[in-house]
Design a protein around this motif. Structure first.
Motif, PDB file in Angstrom:
ATOM      1  N   CYS A  55       0.977  -1.411  -0.062  1.00  0.00           N
ATOM      2  CA  CYS A  55      -0.092   0.152   0.058  1.00  0.00           C
ATOM      3  C   CYS A  55       0.887   1.184  -0.204  1.00  0.00           C
ATOM      4  O   CYS A  55       1.707   1.517   0.913  1.00  0.00           O
ATOM      5  N   CYS A  67      -5.154   0.941   2.700  1.00  0.00           N
ATOM      6  CA  CYS A  67      -6.029   1.907   2.607  1.00  0.00           C
ATOM      7  C   CYS A  67      -7.119   1.682   1.649  1.00  0.00           C
ATOM      8  O   CYS A  67      -8.353   2.292   1.746  1.00  0.00           O
ATOM      9  N   GLY A  68      -6.905   0.537   0.649  1.00  0.00           N
ATOM     10  CA  GLY A  68      -8.074   0.172  -0.044  1.00  0.00           C
ATOM     11  C   GLY A  68      -8.259   1.255  -1.201  1.00  0.00           C
ATOM     12  O   GLY A  68      -9.241   1.211  -2.049  1.00  0.00           O
ATOM     13  N   GLU A  69      -7.351   2.297  -1.131  1.00  0.00           N
ATOM     14  CA  GLU A  69      -7.803   3.429  -2.374  1.00  0.00           C
ATOM     15  C   GLU A  69      -6.748   3.665  -3.307  1.00  0.00           C
ATOM     16  O   GLU A  69      -6.916   4.218  -4.495  1.00  0.00           O
ATOM     17  N   CYS A  73      -3.308  -0.673  -3.743  1.00  0.00           N
ATOM     18  CA  CYS A  73      -4.527  -1.631  -3.209  1.00  0.00           C
ATOM     19  C   CYS A  73      -5.366  -1.985  -4.506  1.00  0.00           C
ATOM     20  O   CYS A  73      -5.768  -3.304  -4.289  1.00  0.00           O
TER      21      CYS A  73
HETATM   22 ZN   LIG Z   1      -3.212   1.635  -0.286  1.00  0.00          ZN
END
Ligand SMILES: [Zn+2]
Length: 347
Positions: A55, A67-69, A73
């Protein structure tokens, strides 16, 4: 906003604390073994760990980990990252030396998009001894950016030499509440919970803390008639437990359709789901119901006992399940449990 470590991994605080801290402190081991039954969340956890390692925002205090964003990710969760290498046995019964040699050939090429390359080996116990020995050589001197995640149902099937090179983490069983929350988080799960609450409760009680198994049960690919029979018996037993009628409990509890330890564990888990609902109803919380189909029903059942008594019953149920797991005789466990529950009134 403070940084949450692995917010999408349910339960499993060992993974969160141990691997999470290793990643945040840049102190990662080169190999971790994630051990747990089918459906215990190993693959999800491995993917989360891979994303956390790569990430872009892993050192930011305002982003979760992962973070998933960020692009990394997205690539990893979209399964298109070249920095995550997945090795599975596929249809084959074993993972052979060639697959491990393939890893070794590309091992020293630096990652494309991040500081790490993660190798996820599913069903690691299926590696042949030759494959495990080849992996061992890799684990002895890996490049700094390589992290291996070995997923297995049984780590004792790995060579001792491989195990000694990796940190072994056992996946935790999920609590009934976690299973219910997980099932009701999908549209289909919510629908079944509303329209067929008994089937929903059956899936939770029978899952034995496995999300994968719970989802399987909910999709109705398995017969749940057994569980409905247990539910009916639990319904009769609960008022007796609440009013401490030991003689009647003994008569009912021991002549019920419990044939073996496996049945007994399921039955006790169902009872515990009911007790948990009764506590929720008394506290007027809005948690997912696990046994009763409505809060009114749970509250009515709970009106017969104090919260303290319900906690006492819960503790005795859990103790009985643990004794069954350590192979104490079924009859002794159930009799002791019933007497202990009945004894509460006289304290
Ligand atoms: Zn990330």
């Amino acid at each position: 906003m403070s940084k949450k470590i692995f917010p999408h991994i349910i339960g499993n605080n060992v993974i969160k604390n141990l691997i999470g801290n290793d990643i945040v402190n840049r102190n990662c081991s080169h190999a971790y073994i994630l051990e747990g039954a089918k459906g215990s969340g190993k693959k999800t956890a491995a993917e989360q760990i891979a994303a956390a390692l790569s990430c872009y925002n892993k050192n930011s205090t305002s982003h979760d980990l992962p973070c998933g964003e960020c692009d990394n990710c997205h690539r990893i969760f979209g399964n298109i990252s070249s920095d995550v290498v997945r090795i599975t046995s596929g249809d084959k019964v074993s993972i052979g030396i060639d697959e491990i040699r393939n890893i070794k050939n590309g091992l020293y090429v630096t990652p494309n998009d991040s500081d790490f390359r993660t190798y996820i080996i599913e069903n690691a116990e299926r590696m042949t001894p030759q494959a495990q020995n080849a992996l061992l050589l890799t684990l002895e001197e890996p490049p700094s950016f390589a992290v291996f995640l070995l997923l297995t149902e049984d780590s004792t099937k790995l060579l001792e030499t491989v195990r000694s090179r990796a940190q072994c983490i056992r996946m935790e069983k999920f609590s009934s509440t976690e299973v219910a929350d997980y099932l009701s988080s999908s549209y289909e799960g919510k629908r079944i919970q509303k329209s067929f609450p008994e089937r929903f409760a059956a899936a939770v009680s029978l899952s034995d803390g496995s999300l994968g198994r719970a989802a399987e049960l909910l999709s109705n690919t398995e017969d749940t008639s057994e569980i409905l029979k247990f539910r009916a018996e639990a319904m009769k037993l609960i008022p007796l437990m609440c009013s401490s009628k030991s003689a009647q409990m003994l008569k009912l509890g021991l002549t019920a359709s419990i044939k073996n330890t496996h049945d007994a564990k399921i039955f006790l888990q169902i009872l515990d789901c009911a007790i948990r609902d009764m506590v929720s109803a008394k506290r007027t919380s809005s948690e997912n119901l696990l046994f009763y189909v409505s809060y009114e029903e749970a509250a009515k059942a709970a009106s017969e006992a104090s919260i303290k008594k319900l906690f006492h019953i819960h503790a005795e149920l859990i103790r009985a399940i643990m004794r069954l797991e350590s192979n104490v005789s079924l009859k002794i466990v159930l009799t002791d449990m019933i007497l202990k529950i009945a004894d509460y009134k006289r304290k």
